[in-house]
Design a protein around this motif. Sequence first.
Motif, PDB file in Angstrom:
ATOM      1  N   LEU A 188       0.824  -1.205   0.000  1.00 17.10           N
ATOM      2  CA  LEU A 188       0.000   0.000   0.000  1.00 17.10           C
ATOM      3  C   LEU A 188       0.861   1.259   0.000  1.00 17.10           C
ATOM      4  O   LEU A 188       0.600   2.199  -0.748  1.00 17.10           O
ATOM      5  CB  LEU A 188      -0.931   0.004   1.209  1.00 17.10           C
ATOM      6  N   LEU A 189       1.893   1.279   0.838  1.00 20.54           N
ATOM      7  CA  LEU A 189       2.782   2.434   0.908  1.00 20.54           C
ATOM      8  C   LEU A 189       3.450   2.720  -0.427  1.00 20.54           C
ATOM      9  O   LEU A 189       3.539   3.874  -0.856  1.00 20.54           O
ATOM     10  CB  LEU A 189       3.871   2.199   1.961  1.00 20.54           C
ATOM     11  N   ALA A 190       3.942   1.689  -1.082  1.00 19.03           N
ATOM     12  CA  ALA A 190       4.642   1.872  -2.355  1.00 19.03           C
ATOM     13  C   ALA A 190       3.725   2.503  -3.396  1.00 19.03           C
ATOM     14  O   ALA A 190       4.109   3.444  -4.089  1.00 19.03           O
ATOM     15  CB  ALA A 190       5.185   0.537  -2.861  1.00 19.03           C
ATOM     16  N   GLY A 191       2.505   1.998  -3.502  1.00 21.00           N
ATOM     17  CA  GLY A 191       1.565   2.545  -4.471  1.00 21.00           C
ATOM     18  C   GLY A 191       1.178   3.976  -4.159  1.00 21.00           C
ATOM     19  O   GLY A 191       1.130   4.827  -5.044  1.00 21.00           O
ATOM     20  N   LEU A 192       0.921   4.267  -2.890  1.00 20.56           N
ATOM     21  CA  LEU A 192       0.549   5.624  -2.495  1.00 20.56           C
ATOM     22  C   LEU A 192       1.704   6.598  -2.719  1.00 20.56           C
ATOM     23  O   LEU A 192       1.501   7.707  -3.217  1.00 20.56           O
ATOM     24  CB  LEU A 192       0.109   5.643  -1.026  1.00 20.56           C
ATOM     25  N   ALA A 193       2.919   6.186  -2.359  1.00 21.89           N
ATOM     26  CA  ALA A 193       4.089   7.054  -2.546  1.00 21.89           C
ATOM     27  C   ALA A 193       4.341   7.320  -4.025  1.00 21.89           C
ATOM     28  O   ALA A 193       4.653   8.445  -4.417  1.00 21.89           O
ATOM     29  CB  ALA A 193       5.320   6.432  -1.895  1.00 21.89           C
ATOM     30  N   ARG A 194       4.195   6.306  -4.845  1.00 22.57           N
ATOM     31  CA  ARG A 194       4.398   6.478  -6.286  1.00 22.57           C
ATOM     32  C   ARG A 194       3.390   7.472  -6.854  1.00 22.57           C
ATOM     33  O   ARG A 194       3.683   8.213  -7.783  1.00 22.57           O
ATOM     34  CB  ARG A 194       4.285   5.147  -7.010  1.00 22.57           C
ATOM     35  N   ASP A 195       2.188   7.497  -6.279  1.00 22.41           N
ATOM     36  CA  ASP A 195       1.151   8.414  -6.744  1.00 22.41           C
ATOM     37  C   ASP A 195       1.282   9.807  -6.125  1.00 22.41           C
ATOM     38  O   ASP A 195       0.389  10.643  -6.286  1.00 22.41           O
ATOM     39  CB  ASP A 195      -0.233   7.841  -6.445  1.00 22.41           C
ATOM     40  N   GLY A 196       2.367  10.051  -5.388  1.00 23.86           N
ATOM     41  CA  GLY A 196       2.635  11.374  -4.852  1.00 23.86           C
ATOM     42  C   GLY A 196       2.041  11.678  -3.499  1.00 23.86           C
ATOM     43  O   GLY A 196       2.070  12.827  -3.055  1.00 23.86           O
ATOM     44  N   LYS A 197       1.499  10.693  -2.824  1.00 24.41           N
ATOM     45  CA  LYS A 197       0.917  10.912  -1.498  1.00 24.41           C
ATOM     46  C   LYS A 197       2.034  11.030  -0.459  1.00 24.41           C
ATOM     47  O   LYS A 197       3.109  10.468  -0.605  1.00 24.41           O
ATOM     48  CB  LYS A 197      -0.019   9.769  -1.105  1.00 24.41           C
ATOM     49  N   ASP A 198       1.766  11.767   0.613  1.00 21.30           N
ATOM     50  CA  ASP A 198       2.709  11.938   1.715  1.00 21.30           C
ATOM     51  C   ASP A 198       2.536  10.750   2.658  1.00 21.30           C
ATOM     52  O   ASP A 198       1.554  10.681   3.394  1.00 21.30           O
ATOM     53  CB  ASP A 198       2.427  13.261   2.422  1.00 21.30           C
ATOM     54  N   VAL A 199       3.474   9.800   2.610  1.00 17.88           N
ATOM     55  CA  VAL A 199       3.356   8.580   3.407  1.00 17.88           C
ATOM     56  C   VAL A 199       4.584   8.390   4.291  1.00 17.88           C
ATOM     57  O   VAL A 199       5.655   8.921   4.024  1.00 17.88           O
ATOM     58  CB  VAL A 199       3.175   7.327   2.518  1.00 17.88           C
ATOM     59  N   CYS A 200       4.386   7.621   5.351  1.00 18.12           N
ATOM     60  CA  CYS A 200       5.487   7.236   6.224  1.00 18.12           C
ATOM     61  C   CYS A 200       5.162   5.872   6.812  1.00 18.12           C
ATOM     62  O   CYS A 200       4.034   5.395   6.732  1.00 18.12           O
ATOM     63  CB  CYS A 200       5.722   8.279   7.309  1.00 18.12           C
ATOM     64  N   ALA A 201       6.183   5.251   7.394  1.00 19.78           N
ATOM     65  CA  ALA A 201       6.010   3.904   7.932  1.00 19.78           C
ATOM     66  C   ALA A 201       6.680   3.775   9.286  1.00 19.78           C
ATOM     67  O   ALA A 201       7.754   4.321   9.520  1.00 19.78           O
ATOM     68  CB  ALA A 201       6.610   2.873   6.985  1.00 19.78           C
ATOM     69  N   VAL A 202       6.017   3.050  10.174  1.00 19.78           N
ATOM     70  CA  VAL A 202       6.627   2.642  11.432  1.00 19.78           C
ATOM     71  C   VAL A 202       6.978   1.174  11.261  1.00 19.78           C
ATOM     72  O   VAL A 202       6.111   0.339  11.007  1.00 19.78           O
ATOM     73  CB  VAL A 202       5.661   2.837  12.622  1.00 19.78           C
TER      74      VAL A 202
END
Length: 66
Positions: A15-29
Amino acid sequence: MRICVFGAGAVGSFLLAGLARDGKDVCAVARGPHLAAMQASGLRLASPAENFTVKIHASDDPAALA
């Protein structure tokens, strides 16, 4: 809005990879070797359809991602 995934394992990382590729501001713990790999090389998605790497913010301390 920032999207944060706690416990970025297989599903969370997908999910993170797809969202980040689409330009969303994401982070992970995350923690352990997975955290170290994301911090050093980014998050890589490898599938039969596509392969790509995105840089994301990742930490084992949620407060550091505020």
